[in-house]
Each structure stands twice: as C-alpha cells, then as structure tokens.
Scaffold this motif. Structure first.
Motif, short mmCIF file in Angstrom:
data_model
loop_
_atom_site.label_atom_id
_atom_site.label_comp_id
_atom_site.label_asym_id
_atom_site.label_seq_id
_atom_site.Cartn_x
_atom_site.Cartn_y
_atom_site.Cartn_z
N PHE A 1 -4.14 -0.59 -13.20
CA PHE A 1 -3.97 -0.23 -11.80
C PHE A 1 -4.70 1.07 -11.44
CE2 PHE A 1 -0.51 -2.98 -12.99
CZ PHE A 1 -0.45 -3.88 -11.93
N VAL B 1 0.51 1.68 -6.16
CA VAL B 1 1.58 1.11 -6.98
C VAL B 1 2.93 1.67 -6.56
CG1 VAL B 1 0.08 0.72 -8.97
CG2 VAL B 1 1.33 2.88 -8.76
N ALA C 1 -3.33 5.92 -10.74
CA ALA C 1 -3.40 5.17 -9.48
C ALA C 1 -3.80 6.08 -8.32
CB ALA C 1 -2.04 4.54 -9.19
N VAL D 1 1.43 -2.90 -1.72
CA VAL D 1 1.15 -2.38 -3.06
C VAL D 1 0.40 -3.41 -3.89
CG1 VAL D 1 3.15 -0.83 -3.09
CG2 VAL D 1 3.38 -3.18 -3.93
N GLY E 1 0.76 -3.09 -7.36
CA GLY E 1 1.58 -3.22 -8.57
C GLY E 1 2.97 -2.69 -8.36
#
Length: 311
Positions: free
Chosen positions: A143, A148, A168, A224, A226
């Motif tokens: 990611f 996330v 991220a 999002v 993740g």
C-alpha cells in the motif's frame, strides 16, 4: 513488580502454554517474565471439562488465575502489557512494550495463540486479501502511496497506523474507545495519522478491483485502498516475521517447531495454538512444558559457556 529490563527467558502469552512454560522454566532457577494479558487467552471466556484431573466443568478464567498464582510462587514475573516490536541485538532479543519499556532476554517462548479477532461486518470476508488485512507488518508494503485505514482500540492498531504513515500517502485510524499507554498516545497525537471516532459497519468494493471504501455506524464513508483490522495485541504472524521465525510450509499460518519446540532461530521456542492444531489445552500445556524446559537449558548452557570464557 520491580521493573527489571533483563531476563533469561521472556514468554509471550499468558495462556495455558505460556503459563506452563513459565512454571518449568522458573523452577530451573532462571529469571522469567510472562508478558501478556490473561483476557487475551482463548481460554479466558471458555470452560474446561475434557482435561485430565479436572473433574468438573471449570471456568477458564479460574484456571488462568490459578496458573498466574503458581508462576508467581516459583519466582516468575508477569507483566500485563502488549508487545509492539521484537528485534535481535546479537545473541539477545529486544522487546519494545506499549509503555515504552525495553526488555532484553536471552531466550523467547512464543505462546500467544493465533486467533485474529474479526470485525464481523459485511464485506470483511469477501475482500480479505483484496484490500482487507489482519497484519500490517506482512502487508504494509502493498500500500505504498495509497490511502489506508486501520481500525482497533488497542496498541496493535496504533502501532500499525504509525508504521503505515511511513509508507502510505494517508492513514486513518478508526477507533471507538482507545485503550493504550500514555506514551503511545503522545506518539499518535504527534503523528500525521488522522484519528476518527467511530465503528466500521460495512466494507465495500468491486470483485476483481478490490476494496474501495468503508462505512461507519453514523453513515460517514471513507474512500480507502486498504483496511487493516487490528483488534487486539500483536499476533503470532507479525511477531514471527520481525525476527525471521519460519512458518510451516503447508499453510504458512503456524510456527514450525521440532520435538523440543525449537524454531529455526536459536533461543526461540513456540508452544500452544501458535504451532497448529489440535487447539486443545492438553496440547498447549504439554508443549509449554517442553518449551519451558528447553529454553531454560539453552540459557544455562549460554551462561556456562560465558563463565568458562571469563575463567
């Protein structure tokens, strides 16, 4: 408890395997610390009626509390804290706890079980591996530069969010009632993690394209890429990967051990549910016994070699 930072053996997990390991290791006159909360054990809310010598249905909590009293009577110590990071420094292992305390030890017994708590919401199962994960340390690199979300109320969630902010582009932490040490809360407040008070009730996306958004109980939606579900303390898989402990080659879900409960890393042993089925207290206690004695022997051999070298 006197806050020592150096032990011969640290046992991670306060369930049947960890407690039995502590009993045998401490009776061999080693300095033993058991790390973990009784309530995290799968036995805590259960009952036992199929264990030899326990003649009536007995609450798991009662057995665990008796076990804790036993290890204390043999000189072992217990610390009800979560472990955030595990690393190596030469022949020693270094454990960073949620309170900020650093513990060092010559040997480890991994006995923290394997169960990962689930949210139990629509979409969780469908998007597992397609954006939904239970292991930041395992999957964070998938990611990079993404958006996330981490959800959970304990130290594992906060530690995961702090780790992800280095990888991220944007990190949300969705929490209903945060229960962490003040030192960890200060780190969180000083970070770029966006804290959101609430509960995730729905996980949405498209098959083949993966997770796209999560919905909260109040109707808010977060877009999002993740979602990391961290509802307890660090689990077996996360901690094992931090120091290179090998998993079983068939399922990659459990820690591989030999008949002495040794892992592929010298000084590291594993016992209980973490080594695979059957998930029974009898197995956990037996493996804990072997692991505790083996770890104590390992430590005493190291200490004897060190004494000879100094002579």
């Amino acid at each position: 408890m006197t806050q020592k930072t150096q032990y011969d053996i640290v046992i991670i997990g306060a369930g049947p395997a960890g407690i039995q390991a502590a009993i045998h290791a401490s009776r061999k006159q080693t300095r033993v610390l058991v790390l973990g909360r009784l309530a995290n054990s799968a036995l805590f809310k259960g009952h036992i009626e199929n264990y030899a010598f326990v003649g009536k249905v007995t609450p798991g909590r009662e057995l665990l509390e008796q076990g804790l009293a036993q290890i204390n009577s043999f000189g072992a110590e217990h610390l009800a804290e979560d472990l955030l990071q595990l690393s190596r420094d030469g022949e020693q292992f270094v454990l960073d706890l949620e309170s900020g305390l650093e513990i060092r030890t010559q040997a480890l017994v991994l006995a923290m079980g394997t169960a990962k708590k689930k949210l139990g919401v629509p979409g969780e199962k469908e998007f597992l591996g397609q954006g939904v994960s239970y292991c930041v340390d395992c999957d964070a690199n998938f990611f990079r530069k993404a958006t996330v979300c981490v959800t959970g109320d304990r130290s594992a969630a906060v530690d995961g969010a702090l780790t992800l902010q280095k990888i991220a582009a944007r990190v949300y932490l969705v929490t209903d009632k945060l229960e962490i040490a003040p030192s960890l809360k200060r780190l969180l407040d000083a970070s770029a993690v966006e804290q959101i008070n609430g509960k995730i009730t729905l996980i949405q996306g498209e098959k083949g394209r993966g997770l796209q958004q999560v919905e909260l109980a109040d109707g808010r939606k977060l877009v999002v890429d993740g979602l990391f579900i961290e509802l307890g303390s660090k689990g077996a898989l996360e901690l094992a990967t931090q120091i290179g402990v090998a998993l079983d080659t068939d399922t990659m879900q459990y820690i591989a051990v030999n008949r002495q409960q040794e892992t592929n890393i010298a000084g590291v042993y594993a016992a209980g549910d973490i080594t695979g089925p059957p998930f029974q207290m009898a197995k956990a206690v037996g493996e804990g016994c072997v692991a505790g004695m083996a770890a104590a022997t390992y430590v005493r051999d190291l200490q004897r070699k060190a004494a000879v070298q100094k002579a």
